[in-house]
Write a protein that holds these residues in place. Structure first.
Motif, PDB file in Angstrom:
ATOM      1  N   ARG B  31       0.826  -1.192   0.000  1.00 12.92           N
ATOM      2  CA  ARG B  31       0.000   0.000   0.000  1.00 12.92           C
ATOM      3  C   ARG B  31       0.874   1.261   0.000  1.00 12.92           C
ATOM      4  O   ARG B  31       1.891   1.309   0.663  1.00 12.92           O
ATOM      5  N   ASN B  32       0.462   2.248  -0.814  1.00 12.70           N
ATOM      6  CA  ASN B  32       1.135   3.552  -0.892  1.00 12.70           C
ATOM      7  C   ASN B  32       2.543   3.492  -1.477  1.00 12.70           C
ATOM      8  O   ASN B  32       3.287   4.467  -1.410  1.00 12.70           O
ATOM      9  N   GLU B  33       2.903   2.353  -2.032  1.00 16.00           N
ATOM     10  CA  GLU B  33       4.246   2.234  -2.580  1.00 16.00           C
ATOM     11  C   GLU B  33       4.292   2.799  -4.003  1.00 16.00           C
ATOM     12  O   GLU B  33       3.307   2.756  -4.735  1.00 16.00           O
ATOM     13  N   PHE B  34       5.433   3.352  -4.371  1.00 14.56           N
ATOM     14  CA  PHE B  34       5.686   3.742  -5.759  1.00 14.56           C
ATOM     15  C   PHE B  34       6.711   2.750  -6.274  1.00 14.56           C
ATOM     16  O   PHE B  34       7.897   2.864  -5.984  1.00 14.56           O
ATOM     17  N   LEU B  35       6.226   1.737  -6.999  1.00 13.73           N
ATOM     18  CA  LEU B  35       7.111   0.680  -7.467  1.00 13.73           C
ATOM     19  C   LEU B  35       7.303   0.795  -8.967  1.00 13.73           C
ATOM     20  O   LEU B  35       6.346   0.983  -9.717  1.00 13.73           O
ATOM     21  N   THR B  36       8.547   0.727  -9.406  1.00 15.34           N
ATOM     22  CA  THR B  36       8.849   0.877 -10.825  1.00 15.34           C
ATOM     23  C   THR B  36       9.458  -0.389 -11.395  1.00 15.34           C
ATOM     24  O   THR B  36      10.392  -0.948 -10.809  1.00 15.34           O
ATOM     25  N   ALA B 166       6.480  10.068 -24.379  1.00 11.84           N
ATOM     26  CA  ALA B 166       6.224  10.896 -25.562  1.00 11.84           C
ATOM     27  C   ALA B 166       6.513  12.380 -25.304  1.00 11.84           C
ATOM     28  O   ALA B 166       6.292  13.205 -26.170  1.00 11.84           O
ATOM     29  N   LEU B 167       6.993  12.705 -24.103  1.00 13.15           N
ATOM     30  CA  LEU B 167       7.205  14.113 -23.774  1.00 13.15           C
ATOM     31  C   LEU B 167       8.665  14.516 -23.997  1.00 13.15           C
ATOM     32  O   LEU B 167       9.560  13.679 -23.958  1.00 13.15           O
ATOM     33  N   ASP B 168       8.886  15.813 -24.199  1.00  9.99           N
ATOM     34  CA  ASP B 168      10.269  16.248 -24.375  1.00  9.99           C
ATOM     35  C   ASP B 168      10.979  16.310 -23.021  1.00  9.99           C
ATOM     36  O   ASP B 168      10.345  16.248 -21.969  1.00  9.99           O
ATOM     37  N   LEU B 169      12.296  16.432 -23.067  1.00  8.89           N
ATOM     38  CA  LEU B 169      13.125  16.262 -21.869  1.00  8.89           C
ATOM     39  C   LEU B 169      12.700  17.158 -20.703  1.00  8.89           C
ATOM     40  O   LEU B 169      12.529  16.705 -19.574  1.00  8.89           O
ATOM     41  N   LYS B 170      12.477  18.452 -21.005  1.00 11.23           N
ATOM     42  CA  LYS B 170      12.180  19.408 -19.944  1.00 11.23           C
ATOM     43  C   LYS B 170      10.857  19.052 -19.270  1.00 11.23           C
ATOM     44  O   LYS B 170      10.741  19.019 -18.047  1.00 11.23           O
ATOM     45  N   LEU B 171       9.849  18.765 -20.121  1.00  8.25           N
ATOM     46  CA  LEU B 171       8.530  18.414 -19.619  1.00  8.25           C
ATOM     47  C   LEU B 171       8.591  17.122 -18.817  1.00  8.25           C
ATOM     48  O   LEU B 171       7.910  16.947 -17.809  1.00  8.25           O
ATOM     49  N   ARG B 172       9.464  16.200 -19.278  1.00 11.79           N
ATOM     50  CA  ARG B 172       9.587  14.913 -18.614  1.00 11.79           C
ATOM     51  C   ARG B 172      10.090  15.117 -17.185  1.00 11.79           C
ATOM     52  O   ARG B 172       9.600  14.520 -16.243  1.00 11.79           O
ATOM     53  N   LYS B 173      11.058  16.004 -17.042  1.00  7.84           N
ATOM     54  CA  LYS B 173      11.612  16.294 -15.706  1.00  7.84           C
ATOM     55  C   LYS B 173      10.536  16.900 -14.814  1.00  7.84           C
ATOM     56  O   LYS B 173      10.409  16.529 -13.640  1.00  7.84           O
ATOM     57  N   GLU B 174       9.759  17.853 -15.382  1.00  7.05           N
ATOM     58  CA  GLU B 174       8.690  18.467 -14.604  1.00  7.05           C
ATOM     59  C   GLU B 174       7.679  17.426 -14.159  1.00  7.05           C
ATOM     60  O   GLU B 174       7.246  17.408 -13.006  1.00  7.05           O
ATOM     61  N   MET B 175       7.295  16.555 -15.114  1.00  4.12           N
ATOM     62  CA  MET B 175       6.266  15.565 -14.821  1.00  4.12           C
ATOM     63  C   MET B 175       6.737  14.533 -13.796  1.00  4.12           C
ATOM     64  O   MET B 175       5.931  13.993 -13.052  1.00  4.12           O
ATOM     65  N   GLN B 176       8.052  14.274 -13.760  1.00  7.38           N
ATOM     66  CA  GLN B 176       8.573  13.346 -12.745  1.00  7.38           C
ATOM     67  C   GLN B 176       8.253  13.862 -11.348  1.00  7.38           C
ATOM     68  O   GLN B 176       7.751  13.132 -10.494  1.00  7.38           O
ATOM     69  N   VAL B 177       8.515  15.155 -11.161  1.00 13.13           N
ATOM     70  CA  VAL B 177       8.245  15.766  -9.863  1.00 13.13           C
ATOM     71  C   VAL B 177       6.742  15.765  -9.593  1.00 13.13           C
ATOM     72  O   VAL B 177       6.280  15.425  -8.501  1.00 13.13           O
ATOM     73  N   GLU B 178       5.965  16.136 -10.643  1.00  8.89           N
ATOM     74  CA  GLU B 178       4.511  16.184 -10.540  1.00  8.89           C
ATOM     75  C   GLU B 178       3.929  14.834 -10.156  1.00  8.89           C
ATOM     76  O   GLU B 178       3.093  14.731  -9.259  1.00  8.89           O
ATOM     77  N   LEU B 179       4.384  13.791 -10.852  1.00  7.31           N
ATOM     78  CA  LEU B 179       3.855  12.452 -10.608  1.00  7.31           C
ATOM     79  C   LEU B 179       4.099  12.032  -9.167  1.00  7.31           C
ATOM     80  O   LEU B 179       3.231  11.477  -8.505  1.00  7.31           O
ATOM     81  N   LYS B 180       5.290  12.307  -8.696  1.00  8.97           N
ATOM     82  CA  LYS B 180       5.619  11.941  -7.319  1.00  8.97           C
ATOM     83  C   LYS B 180       4.714  12.700  -6.350  1.00  8.97           C
ATOM     84  O   LYS B 180       4.194  12.129  -5.399  1.00  8.97           O
ATOM     85  N   ARG B 181       4.500  13.995  -6.643  1.00  7.89           N
ATOM     86  CA  ARG B 181       3.637  14.809  -5.776  1.00  7.89           C
ATOM     87  C   ARG B 181       2.208  14.253  -5.792  1.00  7.89           C
ATOM     88  O   ARG B 181       1.584  14.079  -4.744  1.00  7.89           O
TER      89      ARG B 181
END
Lengths: 264, 371
Positions: B31-36, B166-181
């Motif tokens: 539960r609540n894990e972020f598993l990759t 499918a996202l460009d590098l900059k957006l990908r970095k932003e989305m990484q933080v977003e996804l975690k949040r």
């Protein structure tokens, strides 16, 4: 210079394509009965046309047969297209060839063979056989307009719908069907056009005095060209043109919209 | 009630053409894990995800949800939602209709749904986008709508199939933080699939490295990076030097022609091993003050990489990749030191530097992720 040549060439092609039709349209408004002389503008032939019982009956037949045939072939064709889409590649291509063949087949062959079939089945030639024939030759056109829409579909859409709680049936009606609806609609219009337009196959598969417009034009023309035929042909031309425009316009508009949208 | 939310037991998947996509996968998700699931194309990570989502049935093995088998349940009966690689938004619906798809199917009260849609849009940072057409959104925005559409159903697990691919590098970095949040805020368990090691290390609580349908290593990002269990993991996770060596005794390894002190033990005496040195852990010293027992080498090349310099150093027959903020001219003789805790010893595998040709890797199609 090359520009001039290019335009002249294009102009000539369009001239030969459209002058006969233009002539027909012009003469349908000609007050003189003669085919070589302009006798002034008149709507007399159109008025006569709508007083002619035979023609009105033919018009009704054409519309009823057209709508029936279009509706049935759209249903059969759309379901068929969905089935074809889900087949494996090899089977699909083979079956597509079989579906396409009747479109390329000579109409006279289709007409004669259908007539033979009905006779063999002891079906009396008439309204029913006419509808059946029209359904038969319309189906490929429906399949051909629905299948590309299915191919454009994101293959993950049905999965996404099921993922969100939709049963396969719900996924079909809520996600797949709305998405391929434009293709189904243009298939319907195309079938309607084909049905209204058809002469050869109808000629061989009708009987008991059931006539559609094109057969009526033909029998009228045999008795001597009446300017009413010009009027009737003009109406058929305009209706078919309108239907084809309705089939193609949504696609054109979508392409333009896509082209003008800024890249994302 | 089982302590694990999802458990995969001996999952095996053999396709009709005889291709084995999964070869006995065992995994558990809390539960609540972020598993990759991390691995190259064709490693079976997407197949694993599809089996959890219910889009395919395994050849053998079981998928358990809170201790109960769900392997025969269709996707629409699983309390699991998916964010697809290409988003798979419904093109004939607007943003709000897309997000409300799940609640509407359950015939939830319309006003309640509208409020939830607004909440979801706020969560993914698209406040006020309700009436927008899906086709008018950018890739990153479509991505967020896809996440909102899945999360509104309050799934027990959210599956994400290379969602940033499918996202460009900059957006990908932003989305990484977003996804975690989003994961932390929503408190929902994420099962994430990617081939991007940086993505995996940035967001995950647990990383599962896969290869050829098998699990190679399970651990925290730090574990995976600092203590890879074999050469494949070491090579796949970041840049590393993998050297052939020998364990002389416990806590004593021999490589680069010299004995080194290390912290590993239990390999036995004179056992052949692979030694992993991260480029930033290799220290270069001037030869002016000789250090006893330190191998000597020569700098071959120096490249400026922004934060650090990347240098290649030849040491006998070996070549080392070294990262340092201090540049050395090519041709400079150097001494090499490595702290004992920075030396990672691994058992030999078919990815070892002295192993026979990597036939299996070469035979795999590059961009063909199965299913």
């Amino acid at each position: 210079m090359t520009k001039f040549l290019r335009r002249t060439y294009m102009g000539l092609i369009l001239f030969f394509l459209y002058v006969p039709v233009l002539l027909l349209v012009v003469f349908s408004f000609n007050a003189s009965k003669s085919r070589g002389v302009w006798g002034g503008f008149t709507l007399q032939w159109y008025v006569d046309l709508f007083k002619d019982r035979a023609i009105l009956a033919a018009l009704r037949n054409t519309l009823v047969i057209g709508l029936l045939a279009a509706a049935i072939s759209t249903l059969v064709g759309a379901v068929g297209a969905i089935g074809l889409y889900q087949l494996r590649r090899g089977w699909r291509q083979g079956l597509m060839g079989l579906v396409n063949l009747p479109m390329l087949n000579s109409e006279i062959v289709t007409g004669v063979s259908l007539m033979l079939l009905y006779t063999a089945m002891n079906l009396e030639l008439g309204f029913l056989t006419l509808v059946l024939s029209h359904v038969a030759f319309c189906i490929p056109y429906v399949v051909l307009s629905v299948l590309p829409k299915l191919r454009q579909l994101d293959p993950h859409l049905p999965e996404a719908a099921q993922d969100l709680g939709a049963t396969p049936t719900q996924a079909f009606f809520k996600v797949i069907l709305p998405d391929i609806m434009p293709g189904i609609f243009s298939g319907f219009l195309l079938a309607l056009t084909m049905s209204i337009d058809d002469f050869v196959i109808s000629f061989f598969t009708t009987g008991m005095g059931v006539q559609n417009l094109s057969i009526t034009v033909y029998t009228m023309a045999k008795r001597g060209i009446s300017p009413k035929i010009n009027a009737l042909s003009t109406i058929i031309f305009v209706v078919v043109l309108g239907l084809l425009a309705a089939v193609n316009l949504p696609d054109l508009r979508r392409k333009n919209a896509k082209a003008s949208r800024p890249p994302v | 009630m089982s302590e694990h939310l999802i458990e995969l037991k001996d999952l095996t998947m053999v396709f009709e053409d005889g291709y084995t996509a999964l070869d006995g996968i065992n995994l558990s998700l809390n539960r609540n894990e972020f598993l990759t699931l991390l691995g190259p194309s064709g490693c079976g990570k997407t197949t694993t995800l599809r089996l959890v989502g219910g889009f395919a049935a395994p050849t053998s093995g079981d998928v358990l949800y809170m201790g109960k088998s769900i392997v025969h349940l269709p996707p629409y009966k699983r309390n699991i939602n998916t964010v697809f690689q290409r988003y798979a938004l419904f093109p004939h619906m607007n943003v709000a209709q897309n997000i409300a798809f799940g609640p509407d199917l359950r015939r939830q009260d319309k006003r309640e749904t509208a409020r939830q849609v607004a909440d979801m849009l706020a969560l993914v940072g698209l406040r006020g986008f309700e009436k927008r057409a899906v086709a008018s959104l950018s890739g990153g925005q479509q991505q967020r709508v896809a996440i909102a559409r899945a999360l509104i159903n309050k799934p027990a697990v959210l599956l994400l199939d290379e969602p940033l691919g499918a996202l460009d590098l900059k957006l990908r970095k932003e989305m990484q933080v977003e996804l975690k949040r989003i994961q932390v805020e929503s408190g929902i368990t994420f099962l994430y699939v990617t081939h991007d090691q940086e993505e995996a290390l940035t967001m995950s609580d647990t990383v599962v490295v896969m290869r050829g349908g098998q699990v190679q290593q399970v651990g925290t990002p730090q574990d995976i990076y600092n203590e890879p269990v074999n050469a494949f993991v070491a090579d796949f996770i970041g840049e590393s030097n993998i050297l052939a060596g020998t364990m002389i005794a416990d806590r004593r390894a021999f490589f680069l022609g010299h004995p080194f002190e290390c912290v590993d033990s239990g390999f036995g005496e004179d056992a052949p091993v692979d030694v992993v040195l991260r480029p930033e852990d290799v220290k270069l010293k001037s030869v002016d003050a000789p250090i006893p027992g330190a191998p000597r080498g020569v700098v071959i090349s120096t490249l400026f990489k922004g934060v650090h310099y990347e240098m290649r150093v030849s040491v006998g027959a070996d070549e080392l990749l070294v990262h340092s903020t201090h540049a050395r001219e090519p041709g400079t003789p150097v001494q090499i030191t490595v702290a004992p805790s920075d030396i990672q010893i691994m058992r030999k595998s078919d990815m070892s530097p002295d192993a026979p040709a990597r036939a299996e890797e070469a035979a795999l199609p590059i961009s063909d992720e199965r299913m």
